[in-house]
Design an enzyme around this catalytic site. Sequence first.
Site, PDB file in Angstrom:
ATOM      1  CE  LYS A 188      -6.534  -0.425   0.497  1.00 29.85           C
ATOM      2  NZ  LYS A 188      -5.902  -1.678   0.633  1.00 29.85           N
TER       3      LYS A 188
ATOM      4  N   GLY B  34     -11.312  -9.341   6.536  1.00 26.95           N
ATOM      5  CA  GLY B  34     -12.082 -10.392   5.866  1.00 26.95           C
ATOM      6  C   GLY B  34     -12.588 -10.132   4.461  1.00 26.95           C
TER       7      GLY B  34
ATOM      8  N   GLY C 119     -16.998 -19.818   4.899  1.00 27.13           N
ATOM      9  CA  GLY C 119     -18.071 -20.308   4.012  1.00 27.13           C
ATOM     10  C   GLY C 119     -19.458 -20.204   4.631  1.00 27.13           C
TER      11      GLY C 119
ATOM     12  N   GLY D 251       0.791  -1.230   0.000  1.00 30.80           N
ATOM     13  CA  GLY D 251       0.000   0.000   0.000  1.00 30.80           C
ATOM     14  C   GLY D 251       0.821   1.276   0.000  1.00 30.80           C
TER      15      GLY D 251
ATOM     16  CG  ASN E  63     -18.952 -15.235   6.987  1.00 24.81           C
ATOM     17  OD1 ASN E  63     -19.366 -15.412   8.135  1.00 24.81           O
ATOM     18  ND2 ASN E  63     -17.686 -14.933   6.734  1.00 24.81           N
TER      19      ASN E  63
ATOM     20  CB  SER F  49      -6.455  -3.087   6.409  1.00 24.34           C
ATOM     21  OG  SER F  49      -6.576  -1.959   5.573  1.00 24.34           O
ATOM     22  CB  ALA F  50      -5.987  -7.526   8.250  1.00 30.66           C
TER      23      ALA F  50
HETATM   24  P1  GTP Z   1      -6.791  -6.267   3.393  1.00 34.64           P
HETATM   25  O1  GTP Z   1      -6.141  -6.987   2.263  1.00 34.64           O
HETATM   26  O2  GTP Z   1      -5.813  -5.782   4.401  1.00 34.64           O
HETATM   27  O3  GTP Z   1      -7.686  -5.165   2.938  1.00 34.64           O
HETATM   28  O4  GTP Z   1      -7.609  -7.373   4.244  1.00 34.64           O
HETATM   29  P2  GTP Z   1      -8.988  -8.131   3.988  1.00 34.64           P
HETATM   30  O5  GTP Z   1     -10.108  -7.294   4.498  1.00 34.64           O
HETATM   31  O6  GTP Z   1      -9.067  -8.602   2.595  1.00 34.64           O
HETATM   32  O7  GTP Z   1      -8.885  -9.388   4.997  1.00 34.64           O
HETATM   33  P3  GTP Z   1      -8.696 -10.956   4.713  1.00 34.64           P
HETATM   34  O8  GTP Z   1      -9.856 -11.555   3.974  1.00 34.64           O
HETATM   35  O9  GTP Z   1      -7.364 -11.175   4.130  1.00 34.64           O
HETATM   36  O10 GTP Z   1      -8.745 -11.541   6.192  1.00 34.64           O
HETATM   37  C1  GTP Z   1      -7.874 -11.142   7.206  1.00 34.64           C
HETATM   38  C2  GTP Z   1      -7.832 -12.161   8.312  1.00 34.64           C
HETATM   39  O11 GTP Z   1      -9.137 -12.366   8.850  1.00 34.64           O
HETATM   40  C3  GTP Z   1      -7.331 -13.539   7.829  1.00 34.64           C
HETATM   41  O12 GTP Z   1      -6.403 -14.052   8.734  1.00 34.64           O
HETATM   42  C4  GTP Z   1      -8.581 -14.365   7.776  1.00 34.64           C
HETATM   43  O13 GTP Z   1      -8.340 -15.733   7.991  1.00 34.64           O
HETATM   44  C5  GTP Z   1      -9.490 -13.744   8.856  1.00 34.64           C
HETATM   45  N1  GTP Z   1     -10.921 -13.883   8.500  1.00 34.64           N
HETATM   46  C6  GTP Z   1     -11.506 -13.603   7.313  1.00 34.64           C
HETATM   47  N2  GTP Z   1     -12.825 -13.900   7.318  1.00 34.64           N
HETATM   48  C7  GTP Z   1     -13.102 -14.382   8.552  1.00 34.64           C
HETATM   49  C8  GTP Z   1     -14.304 -14.872   9.173  1.00 34.64           C
HETATM   50  O14 GTP Z   1     -15.384 -14.923   8.583  1.00 34.64           O
HETATM   51  N3  GTP Z   1     -14.184 -15.279  10.475  1.00 34.64           N
HETATM   52  C9  GTP Z   1     -12.991 -15.240  11.140  1.00 34.64           C
HETATM   53  N4  GTP Z   1     -12.976 -15.661  12.396  1.00 34.64           N
HETATM   54  N5  GTP Z   1     -11.844 -14.796  10.582  1.00 34.64           N
HETATM   55  C10 GTP Z   1     -11.888 -14.369   9.311  1.00 34.64           C
HETATM   56  C1  SPV Z   2      -4.916  -2.915   3.204  1.00 38.53           C
HETATM   57  O1  SPV Z   2      -4.096  -2.652   4.090  1.00 38.53           O
HETATM   58  O2  SPV Z   2      -6.112  -2.534   3.266  1.00 38.53           O
HETATM   59  C2  SPV Z   2      -4.511  -3.726   2.039  1.00 38.53           C
HETATM   60  C3  SPV Z   2      -3.087  -3.952   1.828  1.00 38.53           C
HETATM   61  O3  SPV Z   2      -5.339  -4.109   1.230  1.00 38.53           O
HETATM   62  S1  SPV Z   2      -2.323  -2.517   1.195  1.00 38.53           S
HETATM   63  O4  SPV Z   2      -2.136  -2.689  -0.236  1.00 38.53           O
HETATM   64  O5  SPV Z   2      -1.044  -2.396   1.844  1.00 38.53           O
HETATM   65  O6  SPV Z   2      -3.141  -1.379   1.445  1.00 38.53           O
HETATM   66 MN    MN Z   3      -7.374  -3.417   1.773  1.00 33.33          MN
END
Ligand code: GTP
Ligand code: SPV
Ligand code: MN
Length: 591
Positions: free
Chosen positions: A210, A255, A499, A203, A501, A252-253
């Site tokens: 971003k 889901g 799944g 990012g 969800n 971010s991170a």
């Molecule tokens: P960015 O790329 O940073 O924007 O993140 P993102 O929103 O795409 O998140 P991502 O789907 O990569 O999930 C981040 C973390 O959350 C991972 O470690 C997943 O395993 C966990 N996670 C995703 N969905 C779920 C869910 O439904 N339940 C739980 N408990 N954890 C989840």
């Molecule tokens: C986030 O942090 O929301 C991501 C990864 O998707 S980054 O490209 O670093 O922004």
């Molecule tokens: Mn993101």
Amino acid sequence: MTTPLQIWVEEQAKLTKPDKVYWCDGSEEEAHRLIEIGMKEESIAGTPIFRELNQKTFPNSYYHRSHPTDVARTEHLTFVCHPDKETAGPNNNWMDPDEAKEKMRGISDGCMRGKTMYVLPYMMGHPQSPYAKACVQLTDVSYVAISMRIMTRMTRDVIDKIGSREDFVKGLHSVGDFDPNKRFIMHFPEENFVWSVGSGYGGNALLGKKCFSLRIASYLGLREGWLAEHMVIMGIQDPRGDTTYITAALPSACGKTNLAMLESALPGYKVWTIGDDIAWLNIGADGRLWAINPETGFFGVAPGTSMKTNPNMMRTLKKGTFYPTLFTNTALNTDTNEPWWEGMDGAEPKNLVDWQGNKWDSSMGTKAAQPNSRFTASTSQCPALSPEFNNPKGVPISAIIFGGKRTQVKPLVVEGSSWQNSVFLGARMGSETTAAAIHQEDVVRRDPMAMLPFCGYNMADYFGHWFNIGKRLKRPPKIFSINWFRTDDKGNYIWPGFGENIRVLKWIVDRAHNKVGAKETPIGLMPHLKDLDLSGLSIKKENLEKLFGLDVKGWQREAEDIKVFFEKFGDRMPKEIWEEFYKMKAKLGGS
Ligand code: GTP
Ligand code: SPV
Ligand code: MN
């Protein structure tokens, strides 16, 4: 004839002083050549920029290790430089544009000495889409050039498309010497220009993502009447074969990538992936909201990804096409030369090195993979990719979801009762912080529409813009908030997630098509339990209460926190936000 693009590139080269300037064409042959070079180039982390992984199990995959201080977005070093501080708002770090450029010129003078400057011409969006934007990024590292080729549509045609125009999107990137004290990500929205020095991390360095597609594009959207959002785009096909398109914004991170390609636990339902991170939303001639994904790749969180949680992503990573797949800061299985991370299927391999190359086993109590370690893979490799992915018009959106990670207070799903109430529902979102940015983790912060770190202007104006968009929509999507992360008294997640969800998505789709009712509560509309398919799940009664009940005391405290955040925007805050806030507060009762 010299074009404005050539002049601009020459000017940047004069400042940064690379040994060579190389114009990329985005071809397969070129990607291989750059990877070959990268495998011989020593990176600052003491390892080559690229290392070949097991080509049988992870075809065309390469491993990259970043500088140990450079593993996530650095929000405290990210600035939005409007001429006027108020336009940037309390949600952004601000610097006067002239002062910012002066500072960046000092840091950038000669920063590419001894290196090659790669000129990357790329499109965000399908070239035939009326919403697509022609962009050029300069960078001094092959890792960024290869990543941009995966994440964007990079071709020489873009140069012809730009022709003699001056309004192309500009990005100047250099990793410099990775000195955190000389690390800045500066945005100049008035000039469609991003200038980033000192970081090679996603990012911070892939400037089409971003920096342009959210921070700069959100400001373009304000002026031009559209929205750039931190959202998944997906189609949900029901057992009759009808597909409903929705978007979902999660911080971010939290889901998004997992949601975007979920494998349905309910028979007859299927999810089609269009995007996992960014949506550009325009109002169509039919008065509906239409979404395109400007990207062509996934830059996703590795830890937690497995055949159990996200089988479609595991298949994507192992597919192997002419697009390379990159793994950054994961651990390595030294017996098999495969990437490894916490949460991967199977037993812990015997011989592992962690993300910094040290011998590792779980008894050490540290993490093998950096918690924000990531993969970069082409969307074309995703088995759930929607046939509409390349449709230049995009897809019509029937529902929008806002979410966050909240272990307490927030229920599984809530629906806004009107557009005005829904914008407030998005604005009041909060989420526990994650490893995707460098800051203290697991503390609740307000994160409206999952855009706090990405809105390129004053968020008070952003809420106003959402209200204005609503007025122009003839068939507005319904808006929901979700939370997969509520925990029980022992601290375990109650909702099975992933799944499963689909059960919540099914209710959302049913609501979008007015097939089921909902009950009014102080915080919005909530499901009647009978309308949710919970068959086969065994959730204890007290935990069902946490998922579907209203924690009045918790919400009264929540309201206080929301108020403190909203007050930062002073008089600029639209009155409709406060109207909705006081309506909710009155219904919740208490002081
Ligand atoms: P960015 O790329 O940073 O924007 O993140 P993102 O929103 O795409 O998140 P991502 O789907 O990569 O999930 C981040 C973390 O959350 C991972 O470690 C997943 O395993 C966990 N996670 C995703 N969905 C779920 C869910 O439904 N339940 C739980 N408990 N954890 C989840
Ligand atoms: C986030 O942090 O929301 C991501 C990864 O998707 S980054 O490209 O670093 O922004
Ligand atoms: Mn993101």
